[in-house]
Design a protein around this motif. Structure first.
Motif, PDB file in Angstrom:
ATOM      1  N   LEU A  86     -21.568  37.357  -5.471  1.00 12.89           N
ATOM      2  CA  LEU A  86     -20.697  36.997  -4.315  1.00 12.89           C
ATOM      3  C   LEU A  86     -21.154  37.491  -2.963  1.00 12.89           C
ATOM      4  CD1 LEU A  86     -17.162  37.431  -5.790  1.00 12.89           C
ATOM      5  CD2 LEU A  86     -18.145  35.126  -5.226  1.00 12.89           C
ATOM      6  N   TRP A  87     -21.757  38.798  -3.109  1.00 11.93           N
ATOM      7  CA  TRP A  87     -22.230  39.252  -1.954  1.00 11.93           C
ATOM      8  C   TRP A  87     -23.385  38.685  -1.432  1.00 11.93           C
ATOM      9  CZ3 TRP A  87     -19.786  42.202   1.494  1.00 11.93           C
ATOM     10  CH2 TRP A  87     -20.482  42.678   2.467  1.00 11.93           C
ATOM     11  N   LYS A  88     -24.371  38.347  -2.593  1.00 14.37           N
ATOM     12  CA  LYS A  88     -25.609  37.597  -1.958  1.00 14.37           C
ATOM     13  C   LYS A  88     -25.331  36.215  -1.588  1.00 14.37           C
ATOM     14  CE  LYS A  88     -29.831  35.909  -4.215  1.00 14.37           C
ATOM     15  NZ  LYS A  88     -30.743  35.873  -5.442  1.00 14.37           N
ATOM     16  N   ALA A  89     -24.510  35.577  -2.066  1.00 15.57           N
ATOM     17  CA  ALA A  89     -24.171  34.116  -1.474  1.00 15.57           C
ATOM     18  C   ALA A  89     -23.242  34.423   0.007  1.00 15.57           C
ATOM     19  CB  ALA A  89     -23.196  33.325  -2.580  1.00 15.57           C
ATOM     20  N   ARG A  90     -22.645  35.293   0.035  1.00 14.54           N
ATOM     21  CA  ARG A  90     -21.959  35.506   1.236  1.00 14.54           C
ATOM     22  C   ARG A  90     -22.948  35.901   2.450  1.00 14.54           C
ATOM     23  NH1 ARG A  90     -20.491  39.489   5.013  1.00 14.54           N
ATOM     24  NH2 ARG A  90     -18.344  39.194   6.045  1.00 14.54           N
ATOM     25  N   LYS A  91     -24.159  36.675   2.004  1.00 14.30           N
ATOM     26  CA  LYS A  91     -25.041  36.956   3.029  1.00 14.30           C
ATOM     27  C   LYS A  91     -25.877  35.789   3.328  1.00 14.30           C
ATOM     28  CE  LYS A  91     -27.644  40.518   2.381  1.00 14.30           C
ATOM     29  NZ  LYS A  91     -28.564  41.370   1.974  1.00 14.30           N
TER      30      LYS A  91
ATOM     31  N   ALA B 245     -24.661  32.654   3.753  1.00 13.80           N
ATOM     32  CA  ALA B 245     -23.692  31.932   4.785  1.00 13.80           C
ATOM     33  C   ALA B 245     -23.994  32.376   5.871  1.00 13.80           C
ATOM     34  CB  ALA B 245     -22.554  31.873   4.164  1.00 13.80           C
ATOM     35  N   SER B 246     -24.667  31.707   7.042  1.00 15.14           N
ATOM     36  CA  SER B 246     -24.601  31.832   8.406  1.00 15.14           C
ATOM     37  C   SER B 246     -23.655  31.397   9.262  1.00 15.14           C
ATOM     38  CB  SER B 246     -25.921  31.028   8.772  1.00 15.14           C
ATOM     39  OG  SER B 246     -25.723  29.693   8.670  1.00 15.14           O
ATOM     40  N   ASP B 247     -22.823  30.678   8.781  1.00 23.56           N
ATOM     41  CA  ASP B 247     -21.596  30.679   9.709  1.00 23.56           C
ATOM     42  C   ASP B 247     -19.999  31.629   9.373  1.00 23.56           C
ATOM     43  OD1 ASP B 247     -19.436  29.446  11.181  1.00 23.56           O
ATOM     44  OD2 ASP B 247     -19.770  27.326  10.616  1.00 23.56           O
ATOM     45  N   PRO B 248     -19.740  32.159  10.391  1.00 27.34           N
ATOM     46  CA  PRO B 248     -18.951  33.024  10.079  1.00 27.34           C
ATOM     47  C   PRO B 248     -17.600  32.416   9.294  1.00 27.34           C
ATOM     48  CG  PRO B 248     -19.498  33.303  12.342  1.00 27.34           C
ATOM     49  CD  PRO B 248     -20.386  32.225  11.680  1.00 27.34           C
ATOM     50  N   LYS B 249     -17.310  31.059   9.792  1.00 30.46           N
ATOM     51  CA  LYS B 249     -16.140  30.228   9.046  1.00 30.46           C
ATOM     52  C   LYS B 249     -16.397  30.050   7.458  1.00 30.46           C
ATOM     53  CE  LYS B 249     -15.905  27.615  13.233  1.00 30.46           C
ATOM     54  NZ  LYS B 249     -16.077  26.383  14.101  1.00 30.46           N
ATOM     55  N   HIS B 250     -17.698  30.122   7.067  1.00 31.07           N
ATOM     56  CA  HIS B 250     -18.203  29.956   5.907  1.00 31.07           C
ATOM     57  C   HIS B 250     -17.774  31.340   5.066  1.00 31.07           C
ATOM     58  CE1 HIS B 250     -21.463  28.527   2.808  1.00 31.07           C
ATOM     59  NE2 HIS B 250     -20.305  28.663   2.402  1.00 31.07           N
TER      60      HIS B 250
ATOM     61  N   TYR C 195     -16.591  25.085   2.533  1.00 31.75           N
ATOM     62  CA  TYR C 195     -17.520  24.928   3.723  1.00 31.75           C
ATOM     63  C   TYR C 195     -17.652  23.577   4.094  1.00 31.75           C
ATOM     64  CZ  TYR C 195     -21.041  25.734   7.276  1.00 31.75           C
ATOM     65  OH  TYR C 195     -21.682  25.776   8.298  1.00 31.75           O
ATOM     66  N   GLY C 196     -17.768  22.723   3.037  1.00 31.17           N
ATOM     67  CA  GLY C 196     -17.940  21.322   3.379  1.00 31.17           C
ATOM     68  C   GLY C 196     -16.889  20.685   3.987  1.00 31.17           C
ATOM     69  N   HIS C 197     -15.598  21.320   3.536  1.00 35.25           N
ATOM     70  CA  HIS C 197     -14.639  20.696   4.027  1.00 35.25           C
ATOM     71  C   HIS C 197     -14.418  21.218   5.642  1.00 35.25           C
ATOM     72  CE1 HIS C 197      -9.946  21.157   4.799  1.00 35.25           C
ATOM     73  NE2 HIS C 197     -10.247  19.778   4.875  1.00 35.25           N
ATOM     74  N   ILE C 198     -14.749  22.502   5.919  1.00 35.10           N
ATOM     75  CA  ILE C 198     -14.794  22.679   7.309  1.00 35.10           C
ATOM     76  C   ILE C 198     -15.913  22.271   8.240  1.00 35.10           C
ATOM     77  CG2 ILE C 198     -15.519  24.877   8.707  1.00 35.10           C
ATOM     78  CD1 ILE C 198     -14.504  26.544   6.600  1.00 35.10           C
ATOM     79  N   VAL C 199     -16.958  21.683   7.779  1.00 39.85           N
ATOM     80  CA  VAL C 199     -17.969  20.949   8.365  1.00 39.85           C
ATOM     81  C   VAL C 199     -17.337  19.427   8.505  1.00 39.85           C
ATOM     82  CG1 VAL C 199     -20.170  19.882   8.131  1.00 39.85           C
ATOM     83  CG2 VAL C 199     -20.030  22.197   7.615  1.00 39.85           C
ATOM     84  N   GLU C 200     -16.848  18.929   7.765  1.00 35.67           N
ATOM     85  CA  GLU C 200     -16.428  17.681   7.806  1.00 35.67           C
ATOM     86  C   GLU C 200     -15.180  17.548   8.794  1.00 35.67           C
ATOM     87  OE1 GLU C 200     -14.026  14.218   4.775  1.00 35.67           O
ATOM     88  OE2 GLU C 200     -14.921  16.133   3.889  1.00 35.67           O
ATOM     89  N   VAL C 201     -14.444  18.441   8.528  1.00 35.76           N
ATOM     90  CA  VAL C 201     -13.155  18.251   9.698  1.00 35.76           C
ATOM     91  C   VAL C 201     -13.945  18.533  11.156  1.00 35.76           C
ATOM     92  CG1 VAL C 201     -11.302  19.813  10.722  1.00 35.76           C
ATOM     93  CG2 VAL C 201     -11.409  19.335   8.373  1.00 35.76           C
ATOM     94  N   GLU C 202     -14.543  19.368  11.250  1.00 40.09           N
ATOM     95  CA  GLU C 202     -15.422  19.667  12.457  1.00 40.09           C
ATOM     96  C   GLU C 202     -16.152  18.333  13.199  1.00 40.09           C
ATOM     97  OE1 GLU C 202     -17.713  23.245  12.757  1.00 40.09           O
ATOM     98  OE2 GLU C 202     -15.917  24.463  12.905  1.00 40.09           O
ATOM     99  N   LYS C 203     -16.764  17.679  12.016  1.00 41.05           N
ATOM    100  CA  LYS C 203     -17.439  16.485  12.534  1.00 41.05           C
ATOM    101  C   LYS C 203     -16.603  15.239  13.105  1.00 41.05           C
ATOM    102  CE  LYS C 203     -20.905  13.286  10.467  1.00 41.05           C
ATOM    103  NZ  LYS C 203     -21.205  12.731   9.360  1.00 41.05           N
ATOM    104  N   LYS C 204     -15.392  15.244  12.323  1.00 41.04           N
ATOM    105  CA  LYS C 204     -14.333  14.172  12.763  1.00 41.04           C
ATOM    106  C   LYS C 204     -14.145  14.524  14.078  1.00 41.04           C
ATOM    107  CE  LYS C 204     -12.718  12.951   8.019  1.00 41.04           C
ATOM    108  NZ  LYS C 204     -11.719  12.807   7.156  1.00 41.04           N
TER     109      LYS C 204
END
Length: 394
Positions: free
Chosen positions: A148-153, A155-160, A382-391
């Motif tokens: 989890l820690w590796k995957a979090r590192k 992730a560049s976007d704080p929202k992620h 994160y895919g949901h966050i990106v999709e919402v921001e795109k809309k």
């Protein structure tokens, strides 16, 4: 958690362990303490004045003495003293073993003592196999934390990182729960028992918080108020729970509280899996797809096939993989049912139902639970966050 309900219903009528009230057990402890702890050869005097002591009007109590009962001499071995065994607690342990051995020879029922089965002590450890399996749980959850820690590192976007933070906090709490579980099974004191219960309850509540935040999309910025409120409510509920136990310890209340939160937590998980399955099902059956059926295989980059149950099935599509936690939950629920069908320890009095339950809980963390969460956060949250921001930009 459903498997605990029958056990919960019988808890109020469960009394003290039957082994505690055995006259032979009480006489054994008396004999061990007098001869070993106090150096008092009481049996010589008791035999000499047996008739006097056994009279109803006698001020002295006659205690049965068995010359075939042999006890360890003082001082205790260093490893026992290191684990805080003393002469009295060692006599209690030895008499549990003596009385159990005698009952087995007579084909009599094996009894619990002080709420526990009479396990064989190894290196001074009361429940050796439960300790081993608790440490195995600690290890696999630690490996999950590293993932989890590796995957979090990455992730560049704080929202992620918001949902990653929730899952990491839950995992750290789980690791501490297994630490205190190990300590409790090494030596059963009131403080080790209470710490085990406190962190077990905190693990359930942290899972409730993490899955609730996931189901209701509290990782989105617009829900910051509800996310904060939900966290504060969970902290307040846990504080009240601990206060209730500190001021009035109750096994029944503790179990009821954990079952209630655990059932709601499982409902949250079912909701998350259902939403994901519906999402990928719509993708596969979309009428706008002129090329035919589209199967999402995004999960394959997160899956380790040797750590996946039924890989030929769950690797087919993200739609099927979205249901994977339900299988892991089912395994845990079946394993938990061992606690209801309790039985005396076997294999040299080392393994019982509770230790096997600890064995079962190793498998979900080892067989892809953390891989699934990393996939879910990276591809879906994160895919949901990106999709919402795109809309929003459109």
């Amino acid at each position: 958690m459903l498997s605990w309900i029958p056990l919960l219903l019988v808890l109020p009528i469960v009394g003290a362990s039957p082994g505690d009230s055995l006259i032979a057990f009480q006489d054994c402890i008396y004999q061990c303490e007098q001869t070993t702890c106090y150096g008092n050869p009481y049996n010589v005097i008791q035999e000499e004045f047996r008739e006097e002591f056994q009279k109803p009007e006698s001020r002295y109590e006659w205690k049965y003495y068995n010359g075939d009962w042999h006890f360890a001499r003082m001082p205790l071995a260093w490893n026992l003293r290191l684990l805080l065994w003393n002469c009295q607690s060692n006599c209690d342990y030895q008499c549990q073993r003596v009385i159990t051995f005698e009952r087995k020879k007579r084909n009599q029922e094996i009894y619990q003592f002080h709420g526990k089965w009479p396990f064989l002590r190894i290196f001074g450890i009361q429940e050796f196999v439960s300790v081993v399996f608790s440490l195995c749980n600690l290890y696999v959850n630690y490996l999950g934390l590293l993932k989890l820690w590796k995957a979090r590192k990455m992730a560049s976007d704080p929202k992620h990182k918001t949902q990653f933070n929730n899952v990491i906090a839950m995992t750290i709490i789980t690791i501490f729960a297994w630490i205190f579980s190990s300590i409790f099974h090494i030596r059963d004191f009131q403080v080790t028992e209470h710490l085990d219960y406190y962190f077990a309850g905190l693990t359930v509540l942290s899972s409730f918080h993490t899955l609730g935040a996931r189901l209701f999309n509290l990782y989105r910025d617009k829900y910051w108020f509800w996310r904060t409120l939900f966290t504060v409510v969970c902290i307040a509920a846990y504080t009240a729970h601990v206060y209730r136990l500190v001021t009035d310890w109750s096994y029944t209340y503790n179990m009821r509280a954990n079952i209630t939160v655990g059932l709601v937590q499982n409902c949250f998980l079912i909701g998350v899996c259902y939403n994901l399955y519906s999402k990928y099902y719509e993708e596969e059956t979309s009428p706008d797809d002129n090329k035919g059926k589209t199967i999402n295989l995004s999960h394959l980059q997160y899956v380790k096939f040797r750590h996946l149950i039924l890989p030929s099935f769950f690797s087919r599509s993200a739609k099927l993989y979205s249901l994977y936690p339900l299988l892991l939950t089912f395994i845990v629920t079946v394993g938990m049912s061992l606690e209801i069908f309790d039985f005396p320890p076997f294999f040299y009095d080392l393994i019982d139902a509770h230790s096997l339950w600890h064995l079962v809980t190793i498998f979900p963390a080892w067989l892809g639970w953390y891989d699934w969460m990393i996939w879910d956060i990276t591809e879906n949250v994160y895919g949901h966050i990106v999709e919402v921001e795109k809309k929003k930009k459109e």
